[in-house]
Design a protein around this motif. Sequence first.
Motif, PDB file in Angstrom:
ATOM      1  N   GLN A  84      66.391  79.979 -53.398  1.00 30.61           N
ATOM      2  CA  GLN A  84      65.825  79.162 -52.317  1.00 30.61           C
ATOM      3  C   GLN A  84      66.315  77.718 -52.408  1.00 30.61           C
ATOM      4  OE1 GLN A  84      61.579  79.615 -52.539  1.00 30.61           O
ATOM      5  NE2 GLN A  84      61.653  81.810 -52.126  1.00 30.61           N
ATOM      6  N   LYS A  85      66.338  77.166 -53.626  1.00 28.32           N
ATOM      7  CA  LYS A  85      66.807  75.792 -53.813  1.00 28.32           C
ATOM      8  C   LYS A  85      68.273  75.661 -53.403  1.00 28.32           C
ATOM      9  CE  LYS A  85      63.784  74.215 -57.586  1.00 28.32           C
ATOM     10  NZ  LYS A  85      63.744  73.702 -58.988  1.00 28.32           N
ATOM     11  N   ALA A  86      69.086  76.627 -53.829  1.00 32.53           N
ATOM     12  CA  ALA A  86      70.520  76.567 -53.529  1.00 32.53           C
ATOM     13  C   ALA A  86      70.768  76.635 -52.032  1.00 32.53           C
ATOM     14  CB  ALA A  86      71.251  77.696 -54.253  1.00 32.53           C
ATOM     15  N   ILE A  87      70.085  77.541 -51.357  1.00 32.27           N
ATOM     16  CA  ILE A  87      70.285  77.693 -49.916  1.00 32.27           C
ATOM     17  C   ILE A  87      69.777  76.462 -49.166  1.00 32.27           C
ATOM     18  CG2 ILE A  87      69.580  79.044 -47.897  1.00 32.27           C
ATOM     19  CD1 ILE A  87      69.609  81.515 -49.685  1.00 32.27           C
ATOM     20  N   ARG A  88      68.628  75.969 -49.583  1.00 36.06           N
ATOM     21  CA  ARG A  88      68.040  74.806 -48.896  1.00 36.06           C
ATOM     22  C   ARG A  88      68.930  73.577 -49.035  1.00 36.06           C
ATOM     23  NH1 ARG A  88      63.502  75.092 -51.110  1.00 36.06           N
ATOM     24  NH2 ARG A  88      63.688  73.469 -52.694  1.00 36.06           N
ATOM     25  N   LYS A  89      69.525  73.407 -50.216  1.00 34.58           N
ATOM     26  CA  LYS A  89      70.374  72.234 -50.467  1.00 34.58           C
ATOM     27  C   LYS A  89      71.845  72.486 -50.120  1.00 34.58           C
ATOM     28  CE  LYS A  89      67.210  69.478 -52.211  1.00 34.58           C
ATOM     29  NZ  LYS A  89      66.880  68.148 -51.640  1.00 34.58           N
ATOM     30  N   GLN A  90      72.154  73.731 -49.736  1.00 34.88           N
ATOM     31  CA  GLN A  90      73.523  74.113 -49.376  1.00 34.88           C
ATOM     32  C   GLN A  90      74.503  73.801 -50.505  1.00 34.88           C
ATOM     33  OE1 GLN A  90      74.421  72.286 -45.594  1.00 34.88           O
ATOM     34  NE2 GLN A  90      73.026  73.612 -44.473  1.00 34.88           N
ATOM     35  N   ILE A  91      74.148  74.273 -51.702  1.00 34.87           N
ATOM     36  CA  ILE A  91      75.007  74.082 -52.866  1.00 34.87           C
ATOM     37  C   ILE A  91      75.306  75.450 -53.485  1.00 34.87           C
ATOM     38  CG2 ILE A  91      74.251  71.740 -53.390  1.00 34.87           C
ATOM     39  CD1 ILE A  91      72.298  72.834 -55.386  1.00 34.87           C
ATOM     40  N   TYR A  92      76.412  75.514 -54.252  1.00 38.52           N
ATOM     41  CA  TYR A  92      76.852  76.777 -54.822  1.00 38.52           C
ATOM     42  C   TYR A  92      76.439  76.943 -56.287  1.00 38.52           C
ATOM     43  CZ  TYR A  92      79.731  77.230 -50.653  1.00 38.52           C
ATOM     44  OH  TYR A  92      80.158  77.333 -49.349  1.00 38.52           O
ATOM     45  N   GLN A  93      76.255  75.823 -56.999  1.00 34.00           N
ATOM     46  CA  GLN A  93      75.865  75.903 -58.401  1.00 34.00           C
ATOM     47  C   GLN A  93      74.636  75.033 -58.655  1.00 34.00           C
ATOM     48  OE1 GLN A  93      79.243  74.693 -57.971  1.00 34.00           O
ATOM     49  NE2 GLN A  93      80.335  76.622 -58.246  1.00 34.00           N
ATOM     50  N   ILE A  94      73.772  75.518 -59.525  1.00 35.89           N
ATOM     51  CA  ILE A  94      72.582  74.752 -59.913  1.00 35.89           C
ATOM     52  C   ILE A  94      72.514  74.702 -61.437  1.00 35.89           C
ATOM     53  CG2 ILE A  94      70.072  74.670 -59.957  1.00 35.89           C
ATOM     54  CD1 ILE A  94      69.914  75.756 -57.270  1.00 35.89           C
ATOM     55  N   PRO A  95      72.497  73.505 -62.031  1.00 31.94           N
ATOM     56  CA  PRO A  95      72.311  73.406 -63.484  1.00 31.94           C
ATOM     57  C   PRO A  95      70.904  73.867 -63.868  1.00 31.94           C
ATOM     58  CG  PRO A  95      73.248  71.381 -62.571  1.00 31.94           C
ATOM     59  CD  PRO A  95      72.771  72.200 -61.414  1.00 31.94           C
ATOM     60  N   ILE A  96      70.828  74.630 -64.944  1.00 34.62           N
ATOM     61  CA  ILE A  96      69.547  75.085 -65.482  1.00 34.62           C
ATOM     62  C   ILE A  96      69.275  74.302 -66.756  1.00 34.62           C
ATOM     63  CG2 ILE A  96      68.185  77.069 -66.219  1.00 34.62           C
ATOM     64  CD1 ILE A  96      69.215  77.269 -63.344  1.00 34.62           C
ATOM     65  N   ILE A  97      68.131  73.636 -66.816  1.00 35.88           N
ATOM     66  CA  ILE A  97      67.807  72.786 -67.963  1.00 35.88           C
ATOM     67  C   ILE A  97      66.605  73.343 -68.714  1.00 35.88           C
ATOM     68  CG2 ILE A  97      68.792  70.705 -66.939  1.00 35.88           C
ATOM     69  CD1 ILE A  97      65.954  69.878 -66.146  1.00 35.88           C
ATOM     70  N   ASP A  98      66.526  72.971 -70.011  1.00 36.25           N
ATOM     71  CA  ASP A  98      65.356  73.368 -70.785  1.00 36.25           C
ATOM     72  C   ASP A  98      64.263  72.321 -70.626  1.00 36.25           C
ATOM     73  OD1 ASP A  98      65.995  71.210 -72.424  1.00 36.25           O
ATOM     74  OD2 ASP A  98      66.842  72.443 -74.031  1.00 36.25           O
ATOM     75  N   ASN A  99      63.204  72.437 -71.411  1.00 36.13           N
ATOM     76  CA  ASN A  99      62.065  71.527 -71.256  1.00 36.13           C
ATOM     77  C   ASN A  99      62.366  70.105 -71.712  1.00 36.13           C
ATOM     78  OD1 ASN A  99      60.405  73.560 -70.208  1.00 36.13           O
ATOM     79  ND2 ASN A  99      59.862  74.273 -72.246  1.00 36.13           N
ATOM     80  N   ASP A 100      63.496  69.919 -72.399  1.00 34.11           N
ATOM     81  CA  ASP A 100      63.916  68.573 -72.809  1.00 34.11           C
ATOM     82  C   ASP A 100      64.956  67.982 -71.871  1.00 34.11           C
ATOM     83  OD1 ASP A 100      62.278  68.555 -75.120  1.00 34.11           O
ATOM     84  OD2 ASP A 100      63.754  69.753 -76.193  1.00 34.11           O
ATOM     85  N   GLY A 101      65.258  68.685 -70.785  1.00 26.84           N
ATOM     86  CA  GLY A 101      66.225  68.185 -69.819  1.00 26.84           C
ATOM     87  C   GLY A 101      67.669  68.447 -70.200  1.00 26.84           C
TER      88      GLY A 101
END
Length: 348
Positions: A84-101
């Motif tokens: 949903q985030k990718a489609i809404r922002k029209q981006i192809y890649q999303i960085p995945i972060i842990d709880n420390d960023g």
Amino acid sequence: MQKYKEILLHKQATIKKALEVIDKGAMRIAIVLDDNERVVGTLTDGDIRRGLLHGLTLDSSIEDLYFKEPTLATINDSKELIVQKAIRKQIYQIPIIDNDGKLVKIEDLANLLKTNAKKNHVILMAGGLGTRLRPLTHDVPKPLLKVGNKPILETIIENFAKYGFVNITISVNYKADMIKEHFGDGSALGVNIDYIQETQRLGTAGALSLIKDRPQEPFFVMNADLLTNVNFEHLLDFHSFEHSVATMCVREYDYQVPYGVIQTDGSRITAIEEKPVHKFFVNAGIYVLSPQVFEYIPKEEFYDMPTLFEDIIKDDLKTISFPIHEYWLDIGRMSDFEQAQTEYGEIF
């Protein structure tokens, strides 16, 4: 993780360095980190071109170029939320972060929209007697109790399959034939199911000694009376990223003392705290284990998962926790079962 390291860039890097990173990474993006290796932004080839058009040179810093409010997802986000985030922002890649960023992986939209079968096995512990849910479990084992018009265990299997984890082993004991008859070889659910038969109580870790073909990759172990929408793929990635031997999912539990708590120094009262709330992390009954844990598991003896973790810790090997912020419910009591019936439709 190695290929993601190729696109990491310090926030004070030069444009020349950024171009090298983007070109080498072949992902059309660089991930910008601060001094503590936390993700602070993203940088694309387009960002660089715009900077050069405004008079910057290859030796200029990227400080004023990179996007400082990137779209990120956390290890706790579900697959659906990331899409949903990718489609809404029209981006192809999303960085995945842990709880420390810190960066754990990068999700690609194309890969998210298709599910590839993975080798990692899933061991589901379904041998309990379900005594606290009697009389419901007099004639039906707890994993087959229906929540949302389907057995609890069926929802668990479907959730794993959604992330491509299709190699399922179910540990059975109480009313084992009913479970085997319902799920068979798993083909109706698009998975491969086999069974291990407990003839005595072996505990959540002891039952692993019955597995004939031991997994060669990190594998999941989960109690078969849990409902959760945790992202199993991110859980596995986190385990591997941290080079963990054993990873335990944990859930925050709050306990409020129903009285005023008195602090004293001898007979003198120094402070009064009215009904304080204490926060703890509790075992959520979901684990990722590396194959070397089999060295610790005794043959056909009672051995529970906390003891396994204690023994691994004694040997100074790495164990980590994975905090669950998503929906999670342990269906151990009648009130939990009733709660699950109320919440199932909204959550799943």
